[in-house]
Design an enzyme around this catalytic site. Structure first.
Site, mmCIF file in Angstrom:
data_model
loop_
_atom_site.group_PDB
_atom_site.id
_atom_site.type_symbol
_atom_site.label_atom_id
_atom_site.label_comp_id
_atom_site.label_asym_id
_atom_site.label_seq_id
_atom_site.Cartn_x
_atom_site.Cartn_y
_atom_site.Cartn_z
ATOM 1 N N SER A 90 0.806 -1.216 0.000
ATOM 2 C CA SER A 90 0.000 0.000 0.000
ATOM 3 C C SER A 90 0.838 1.265 0.000
ATOM 4 O O SER A 90 0.491 2.262 -0.639
ATOM 5 C CB SER A 90 -0.954 0.011 1.203
ATOM 6 O OG SER A 90 -1.835 -1.090 1.148
ATOM 7 N N HIS A 112 0.395 4.381 4.273
ATOM 8 C CA HIS A 112 -0.233 5.130 3.180
ATOM 9 C C HIS A 112 0.319 6.548 3.118
ATOM 10 O O HIS A 112 0.718 7.030 2.050
ATOM 11 C CB HIS A 112 -1.750 5.198 3.395
ATOM 12 C CG HIS A 112 -2.426 3.868 3.301
ATOM 13 N ND1 HIS A 112 -3.772 3.699 3.572
ATOM 14 C CD2 HIS A 112 -1.953 2.632 2.970
ATOM 15 C CE1 HIS A 112 -4.096 2.424 3.411
ATOM 16 N NE2 HIS A 112 -3.010 1.763 3.048
#
Length: 306
Positions: free
Chosen positions: A179, A231
């Site tokens: 991610s 993230h």
């Protein structure tokens, strides 16, 4: 598309500007064949298969503390009980053994390699499919436009940036997944729009679309078991790398051989692109330096930033 008359007019009028239409600009650049992103997808899938092979749920789940293995017809490739892993994947012990991000082992056992290996592991089949679909949708277009080398560097460094921030703030649990690298690609798409602002014909629509995508994906990080620190770290790293690696040359530079000498541009990039690139480089180096020093000194990110 710029016509021959436009170029002639450019030769007669020194102060006229080159086209700002993105479509005509893109035709002057090389379109790359995407192969690195598909390779990354294959590697991630292969690693997941290896993880499930090592996990061997029927062998290691004999006590059935969390229930029976899922999809037992797969043999040793069957998934952990859904109560233990609702994403259809391996146990946390297996992921930790094979390189998951774990603060204690990175700092006190000097296993810095986990900052890299965690980006190639996935918590489960759902996690893997979601990330690989995103990688294909985002990564292939970027690789076609900018080539495998720049996109590969952005992907790998963004993953590392996500791992560093995650390790600073998540010190009691493990973390895995691509991610951070994926958010790095999103971040670089946004900075690429800013640094190449003048070549886009529909700037507002492009910016609005990207901002919505980024906000929605970051909002997902509010959900339980999602590592939003990876993230954010990946996004910021990719955002800065976009200014450094993805500025496009001026249209006049690409067409300099077709233009009269008196109207040719002397610089490949515009002044603001150089300024943004140097500023981003300084921030990137400073960010990685501070983050790694804090991490290996055992600092807790929450004590510095609540």
């Amino acid at each position: 598309m710029m016509s021959g008359d436009d170029l002639e007019r450019r030769g007669r009028q020194k102060d006229s500007n080159p086209t700002e239409n993105y479509a005509s600009y893109s035709r002057t650049e090389t379109q790359w064949t995407s192969w690195l992103i598909p390779v990354f997808v294959v590697v991630n899938i292969a690693v997941f298969v290896v993880v499930m092979y090592v996990n061997d749920c029927p062998k290691h789940n004999r006590m059935r503390a969390h229930g029976k293995c899922v999809a037992r017809f797969l043999g040793r490739f069957s998934f952990q009980p859904l109560k233990e892993n609702p994403l259809f994947g391996a146990s946390s012990n297996t992921l930790e053994k094979l390189g998951a991000l774990q603060w204690q082992k990175i700092v006190h056992r000097h296993q810095a390699w986990r900052l890299v290996t965690a980006n190639w592991l996935h918590a489960g089949l759902i996690h893997l499919v979601a990330n690989m679909l995103s990688l294909v949708l985002i990564g292939i277009r970027l690789e076609q436009q900018f080539g495998f080398l720049r996109v590969g560097v952005i992907y790998l460094l963004s993953g590392l940036g996500g791992s560093v921030l995650s390790a600073l703030f998540i010190q009691r649990n493990i973390s895995v997944g691509a991610s951070g690298a994926l958010f790095g690609l999103l971040g670089t798409m946004l900075s690429e729009l800013f640094t190449n602002w003048t070549i886009y014909s529909n700037k507002a629509a492009a910016l609005f679309t990207l901002v919505i995508i980024v906000v929605v994906n970051l909002a997902v990080g509010i959900l339980p078991f999602v590592d939003n620190f990876a993230h954010i770290g990946g996004f910021v790293t990719g955002f800065l790398l976009g200014f450094i690696l993805l500025p496009r040359p001026q249209f006049g530079w690409l067409e300099r051989h077709n233009l009269p000498a008196e109207v040719r541009v002397k610089s490949k990039y515009k002044a603001y692109q150089y300024v943004l690139g140097l500023l981003a480089l300084a921030l990137l180096v400073a960010g990685f330096t501070v983050g790694l020093v804090m991490l290996f000194h055992g600092e807790n990110g929450y004590k510095r930033c609540h």
